[in-house]
Design an enzyme around this catalytic site. Structure first.
Site, PDB file in Angstrom:
ATOM      1  N   GLN A 194       0.979  -1.273   0.083  1.00 47.81           N
ATOM      2  CA  GLN A 194      -0.041  -0.029   0.082  1.00 47.81           C
ATOM      3  C   GLN A 194       0.935   1.301   0.073  1.00 47.81           C
ATOM      4  OE1 GLN A 194      -3.795  -0.747   0.107  1.00 47.81           O
ATOM      5  NE2 GLN A 194      -2.664  -2.527  -0.761  1.00 47.81           N
ATOM      6  N   ARG A 214      -4.611   3.048   4.934  1.00 48.45           N
ATOM      7  CA  ARG A 214      -3.963   3.799   3.978  1.00 48.45           C
ATOM      8  C   ARG A 214      -4.397   3.039   2.450  1.00 48.45           C
ATOM      9  NH1 ARG A 214       0.400   4.292   6.007  1.00 48.45           N
ATOM     10  NH2 ARG A 214       1.473   5.566   4.294  1.00 48.45           N
ATOM     11  N   ALA A 235     -11.850   1.373   4.656  1.00 50.06           N
ATOM     12  CA  ALA A 235     -10.876   0.450   3.869  1.00 50.06           C
ATOM     13  C   ALA A 235     -10.279   1.384   3.008  1.00 50.06           C
ATOM     14  CB  ALA A 235     -11.575  -0.524   2.982  1.00 50.06           C
ATOM     15  N   HIS A 236      -9.168   0.866   2.189  1.00 49.46           N
ATOM     16  CA  HIS A 236      -8.314   1.528   1.370  1.00 49.46           C
ATOM     17  C   HIS A 236      -9.058   2.347   0.200  1.00 49.46           C
ATOM     18  CE1 HIS A 236      -6.887  -2.238  -0.923  1.00 49.46           C
ATOM     19  NE2 HIS A 236      -8.425  -1.846  -0.911  1.00 49.46           N
ATOM     20  N   ASN A 237      -8.476   3.515  -0.076  1.00 52.11           N
ATOM     21  CA  ASN A 237      -8.820   4.447  -1.229  1.00 52.11           C
ATOM     22  C   ASN A 237     -10.240   4.837  -1.224  1.00 52.11           C
ATOM     23  OD1 ASN A 237      -6.346   3.760  -2.576  1.00 52.11           O
ATOM     24  ND2 ASN A 237      -7.332   1.913  -3.602  1.00 52.11           N
TER      25      ASN A 237
END
Length: 342
Positions: A194, A214, A235-237
């Site tokens: 990530q 991240r 969660a990511h993004n």
């Protein structure tokens, strides 16, 4: 505080003795002399005439029912929220740094910053003025805290996490851990490292044991004024725009976007790669499985019912597709019959 000073802070209309000394807040039912209370829900209106409080924050239409001084406000609940700030007992920043704290030589520490025992501030980190960082916290490499942030004990910021001004991060929250990203190669999971970070706007609050991962390539972004409850997974993004609120045990899966002023009630969830427009309100235990382009309230769980009834209905759920096709065929037959009669 003098009542006149409180009225000025709340921008409320005072009816009564401004010299009264107010020592704290309580409910309509339990308040005693010297305390302030409020009425924001008509459910408790019957308690107004019997309150022992010295002053009550109340809507102008209900002011005459109060047996004490009043502070008239169009939104009494907002007045209550503002009053709690005046009587807040939480420790304030005092500029003391505990000798057991470990601070990298190149970290930048602003003025009047408080740092608790066994906290670690890593290389390249920047801490704004008047921040208060509790015990056993970790601020990772190149992470940034804006002015007047509060990190309660045991908060962890990984590397490259940027937090705006006046953030409140509660114990056990973790910002910047790796997102759940893996590629499958013939049944074997290969980690996707990530490479993004996490960015929080101003006036964000993050609850106990909440995780904000991240981004894979770009940052996970939390907008200004967002409030996130305990045990929430971001969660990511993910992008959460300004002034959203997420209640306990809710979650947003990877690469989804929430528009401005959205809310997710307890246990609600948003699947990955979806987009919710502004002013979408997700009710408790509801799963959003497709993008929502119209503001409004959305719900998916079935109402509570006796267990025996639920068992019967759960069996019927399995036949819904078959029943829908049968209804469609019946409608088609009826339409053909009607056409033949005409």
């Amino acid at each position: 505080m003098k009542l006149s000073d409180i009225a000025q802070q709340l921008e409320a209309e005072l009816v009564g003795d401004g010299e009264l000394e107010i020592t704290g807040l309580s409910t309509l039912e339990t308040a005693t002399a010297g305390q302030m209370t409020f009425l924001a829900n008509r459910k408790y209106e019957s308690q107004l005439e019997q309150t022992k409080a010295s002053v009550v924050i109340v809507h102008p239409d209900q002011a005459e029912q109060a047996p004490c001084a009043v502070l008239k406000m169009q939104n009494p609940y907002l007045g209550f929220a503002m009053a709690t700030r005046l009587f807040d007992t939480a420790p304030k920043a005092n500029g003391l740094i505990h000798p057991s704290a470990v601070i990298a030589e190149d970290a930048e520490i602003g003025s009047n910053v408080t740092i608790g025992a066994f906290t670690v501030i890593d290389s390249g980190a920047r801490i704004g003025d008047n921040c208060m960082i509790g015990a056993r916290c970790s601020v990772g490499q190149n992470s940034v805290l804006g002015e007047s942030c509060r990190l309660w004990d045991g908060v962890t910021l990984y590397h490259d996490v940027k937090v705006g001004q006046r953030a409140i991060l509660h114990s056990g929250s973790v910002l910047g851990a790796d997102g759940f990203g893996f590629a499958n190669e013939q049944g074997r999971w290969v980690k996707i490292h990530q490479l993004g970070g996490v960015t929080l706007g101003d006036d964000v609050e993050v609850g106990v044991a909440t995780a904000i991962d991240r981004g894979a390539l770009t940052d996970t972004i939390i907008g200004n004024g967002v409030k996130i409850d305990n045990q929430v997974q971001i969660a990511h993004n993910v992008q959460i725009k300004d002034h959203c609120a997420l209640a306990g045990q809710s979650g947003v899966a990877g690469s989804s976007t929430l528009g401005k002023r959205c809310t997710i009630a307890g246990g609600g969830g948003v699947s990955g790669h979806l987009e919710l427009t502004d002013d979408v309100h997700v009710m408790a235990m509801t799963m959003i499985s497709r993008s929502v382009n119209k503001p409004g309230m959305y719900a998916s769980p079935t109402p509570m019912q006796p267990h025996r009834d639920w068992l019967k209905n759960s069996v019927r759920f399995r036949h819904l597709d078959k029943m829908a096709r049968q209804i469609s065929e019946l409608q088609k037959s009826l339409a053909e019959l009607k056409d033949s009669e005409e």
